[in-house]
Design an enzyme around this catalytic site. Structure first.
Site, short mmCIF file in Angstrom:
data_model
loop_
_atom_site.label_atom_id
_atom_site.label_comp_id
_atom_site.label_asym_id
_atom_site.label_seq_id
_atom_site.Cartn_x
_atom_site.Cartn_y
_atom_site.Cartn_z
N HIS A 144 0.03 3.63 -3.64
CA HIS A 144 -1.36 3.19 -3.74
C HIS A 144 -2.26 4.39 -3.53
O HIS A 144 -1.97 5.28 -2.74
CB HIS A 144 -1.66 2.14 -2.66
CG HIS A 144 -2.85 1.31 -2.97
ND1 HIS A 144 -4.12 1.71 -2.65
CD2 HIS A 144 -2.98 0.11 -3.59
CE1 HIS A 144 -5.00 0.80 -3.05
NE2 HIS A 144 -4.32 -0.18 -3.63
N ASP A 197 1.29 -5.74 -5.84
CA ASP A 197 1.96 -6.18 -7.07
C ASP A 197 3.46 -6.33 -6.94
O ASP A 197 4.12 -6.81 -7.86
CB ASP A 197 1.66 -5.17 -8.20
CG ASP A 197 0.19 -5.21 -8.59
OD1 ASP A 197 -0.44 -4.14 -8.62
OD2 ASP A 197 -0.31 -6.32 -8.82
C1 SDX Z 1 -3.25 -1.84 -7.84
O1 SDX Z 1 -7.06 0.89 -6.24
C2 SDX Z 1 -6.72 -0.29 -5.91
O2 SDX Z 1 -7.17 -0.84 -4.89
C3 SDX Z 1 -5.73 -0.97 -6.83
C4 SDX Z 1 -5.22 -2.33 -6.37
C5 SDX Z 1 -6.34 -3.37 -6.34
O3 SDX Z 1 -6.22 -4.34 -5.57
O4 SDX Z 1 -7.27 -3.24 -7.17
O5 SDX Z 1 -4.65 -2.23 -5.09
C6 SDX Z 1 -4.18 -2.88 -7.33
O6 SDX Z 1 -3.51 -1.27 -8.87
C7 SDX Z 1 -2.04 -1.47 -7.01
C8 SDX Z 1 -1.19 -0.32 -7.66
C9 SDX Z 1 -0.33 -0.92 -8.76
N1 SDX Z 1 0.35 0.17 -9.50
C10 SDX Z 1 1.67 0.37 -9.37
O7 SDX Z 1 2.39 -0.25 -8.59
C11 SDX Z 1 2.22 1.45 -10.31
C12 SDX Z 1 3.19 2.35 -9.55
N2 SDX Z 1 2.40 3.16 -8.60
C13 SDX Z 1 1.88 4.36 -9.04
O8 SDX Z 1 1.96 4.79 -10.31
C14 SDX Z 1 1.00 5.10 -8.06
O9 SDX Z 1 1.50 4.94 -6.81
C15 SDX Z 1 -0.46 4.73 -8.09
C16 SDX Z 1 -1.03 4.86 -9.47
C17 SDX Z 1 -0.67 3.33 -7.62
C18 SDX Z 1 -1.20 5.66 -7.14
O10 SDX Z 1 -1.04 6.92 -7.66
P1 SDX Z 1 -1.54 8.21 -6.82
O11 SDX Z 1 -1.99 7.84 -5.45
O12 SDX Z 1 -2.47 8.94 -7.72
O13 SDX Z 1 -0.21 8.99 -6.58
P2 SDX Z 1 0.24 10.16 -7.49
O14 SDX Z 1 0.38 9.64 -8.90
O15 SDX Z 1 -0.65 11.33 -7.22
O16 SDX Z 1 1.70 10.44 -6.91
C19 SDX Z 1 1.87 11.20 -5.72
C20 SDX Z 1 3.36 11.44 -5.64
C21 SDX Z 1 3.93 11.97 -6.96
O17 SDX Z 1 5.12 12.71 -6.65
P3 SDX Z 1 5.05 14.36 -6.64
O18 SDX Z 1 4.39 14.77 -7.94
O19 SDX Z 1 4.25 14.69 -5.41
O20 SDX Z 1 6.51 14.75 -6.55
O21 SDX Z 1 4.04 10.21 -5.40
C22 SDX Z 1 4.85 9.90 -6.52
C23 SDX Z 1 4.34 10.73 -7.69
O22 SDX Z 1 5.38 10.97 -8.64
N3 SDX Z 1 4.66 8.46 -6.78
C24 SDX Z 1 5.65 7.64 -7.08
C25 SDX Z 1 5.05 6.37 -7.19
N4 SDX Z 1 3.73 6.47 -6.95
C26 SDX Z 1 3.49 7.78 -6.71
N5 SDX Z 1 6.97 7.87 -7.28
C27 SDX Z 1 7.73 6.77 -7.57
N6 SDX Z 1 7.22 5.49 -7.69
C28 SDX Z 1 5.90 5.27 -7.51
N7 SDX Z 1 5.40 4.03 -7.63
#
Ligand code: SDX
Length: 391
Positions: free
Chosen positions: A271, A328
């Site tokens: 998140h 989710d």
């Molecule tokens: C919602 O904003 C809100 O409030 C949203 C929400 C709402 O109520 O409106 O809460 C609803 O959208 C919840 C999120 C639903 N999305 C997912 O579940 C999709 C999977 N999650 C991600 O793609 C990710 O965690 C995000 C998009 C939710 C957040 O992305 P960030 O905070 O920008 O994190 P990032 O992409 O910068 O990642 C940081 C690190 C990376 O690794 P490194 O490059 O440091 O090695 O964490 C890793 C990412 O690869 N990472 C994950 C991951 N999420 C981040 N690795 C594996 N699985 C994941 N889900």
């Protein structure tokens, strides 16, 4: 230097959006609607009661809630011509695309409630959207499965009517089953608002141009449809199904995520704000157990989800990146058990989030100092140069 131009921080409008609707502490895993902890709201309230709280700022009196419920029930009918929009779209259309198209079309039927500066028109568009979005959602579902549309039944409660429109007589078991009605009500409550998430920020940005509420919410629906946002609940079910069908096992899948094979992510995890357990995920997980028990359903996808959570929460890769289950992660298991097709999951998220979108749009439009949104940019293109005249 690639012509990089510096910028004067003095001109960068870095002020964050201010709002009194929802408070989140991502490190502590705290979520409050107008000051009330989400755990108490989910325990004691209903979807429409929370919608009132978010929109008007206080818990409604019994009389206020009854009048609100009555108004919403009276505005569920769609214009018969608007229903023809569904004929123009293929049955294979994603329900989120149908939803945003139909919501945008509402502004063509209700020209008497478009002015964001007229309090009466704002009230009318608020009620019309709350009443008609679930009907549009149900019609998108029925269209996708080739079934006839049902008329809303104003004698039914908000949730009961929604189940009726989706499942018709098949919904009758729900009527007698408070556990299911309460579970769906609770899920919608848990989605009602979440501060400046991508879709709510979209609604605010579009609304800041004085675009009407229908147009602003239609834009929010499109933002929510992305798999990194609301589309994640649909993506989680696909992920769990792939793990089950691949036979590779949960541990092997987690290794693939950590190796970032094909850019896969653990959907439903992580998140932008929560760097702790999403408080909503805990409450959804409780509902998942209750619903499956009530329905007498054993779903191996829930077992896989729980095993995934257990492994990830003990793995340094996820711990270091502060990745926890978000709202989710478990919702899809419940929606599936209730009979909704996977492609309807994000539509259910949109129905839940609608009161938050409306509350933020109204809060912004009530600001006498409202200015049009204009995000800043850092220019990284070439410096000035001259057009080649020798060609
Ligand atoms: C919602 O904003 C809100 O409030 C949203 C929400 C709402 O109520 O409106 O809460 C609803 O959208 C919840 C999120 C639903 N999305 C997912 O579940 C999709 C999977 N999650 C991600 O793609 C990710 O965690 C995000 C998009 C939710 C957040 O992305 P960030 O905070 O920008 O994190 P990032 O992409 O910068 O990642 C940081 C690190 C990376 O690794 P490194 O490059 O440091 O090695 O964490 C890793 C990412 O690869 N990472 C994950 C991951 N999420 C981040 N690795 C594996 N699985 C994941 N889900």
């Amino acid at each position: 230097q690639t012509g990089y131009t510096s910028y004067d921080p003095g001109f960068v409008n870095t002020a964050p959006t201010s709002s009194g609707i929802t408070y989140i502490d991502g490190d502590q895993g705290i979520l409050r609607y107008r000051g009330y902890p989400i755990e108490q709201v989910a325990e004691h309230s209903t979807f429409l009661e929370v919608a009132w709280l978010l929109i008007y700022g206080e818990v409604p009196t019994a009389e206020q809630l009854e009048a609100f419920d009555h108004k919403v029930r009276r505005h569920t009918l769609l214009h018969e011509d608007l229903k023809r929009l569904f004929d123009a779209l293929p049955h294979s259309a994603h329900p989120m695309s149908v939803l945003s198209s139909a919501v945008s079309a509402l502004s063509t039927y209700y020209g008497d409630s478009l002015d964001p500066k007229d309090p009466e028109q704002v009230e009318m568009s608020t009620i019309r959207l709350l009443a008609k979005l679930p009907v549009i959602a149900a019609y998108a579902h029925k269209k996708s499965i080739g079934q006839a549309f049902l008329y809303p039944d104003n004698d039914r409660s908000f949730i009961d009517n929604f189940l009726w429109l989706n499942f018709g007589l098949m919904a009758e078991p729900y009527k007698e089953n408070p556990v299911l009605i309460q579970a769906l009500d609770r899920l919608l409550i848990l989605h009602e608002d979440h501060e400046q998430n991508a879709s709510t920020s979209t609604v605010r940005l579009v609304g800041s141009t004085e675009a009407n509420l229908f147009a602003s919410v239609s834009a929010g629906i499109n933002a929510l449809s992305g798999p990194l946002h609301g589309g994640a609940n649909e993506a989680v079910l696909s992920m769990l199904g792939d793990i089950r069908d691949s036979g590779e096992g949960v541990h092997r899948f987690v290794e693939r995520v950590k190796n970032k094979e094909d850019g896969i992510r653990l959907m439903g995890f992580g998140h932008r704000v929560y760097k702790n357990y999403d408080p909503r995920a805990k409450l959804v997980k409780e509902s998942a157990d209750a619903v499956l028990k009530e329905l007498g359903v054993k779903d191996e996808l829930l077992d896989i989800a729980k095993e995934l959570e257990e492994i990830a929460l003990a793995d340094d890769y996820f711990i270091e990146r502060k990745l926890y289950p978000n709202v989710d992660f478990y919702t899809g298991v419940i929606y599936k058990a209730m009979g909704f097709p996977t492609r309807m999951f994000t539509v259910l998220f949109a129905i839940g989030r609608l009161p938050g979108w409306i509350a933020h749009w109204r809060e912004m439009n009530q600001d006498p100092h409202l200015r049009i949104g204009r995000p800043q940019q850092l220019y990284t293109g070439p410096a000035e140069r001259h057009w080649p005249t020798s060609r």
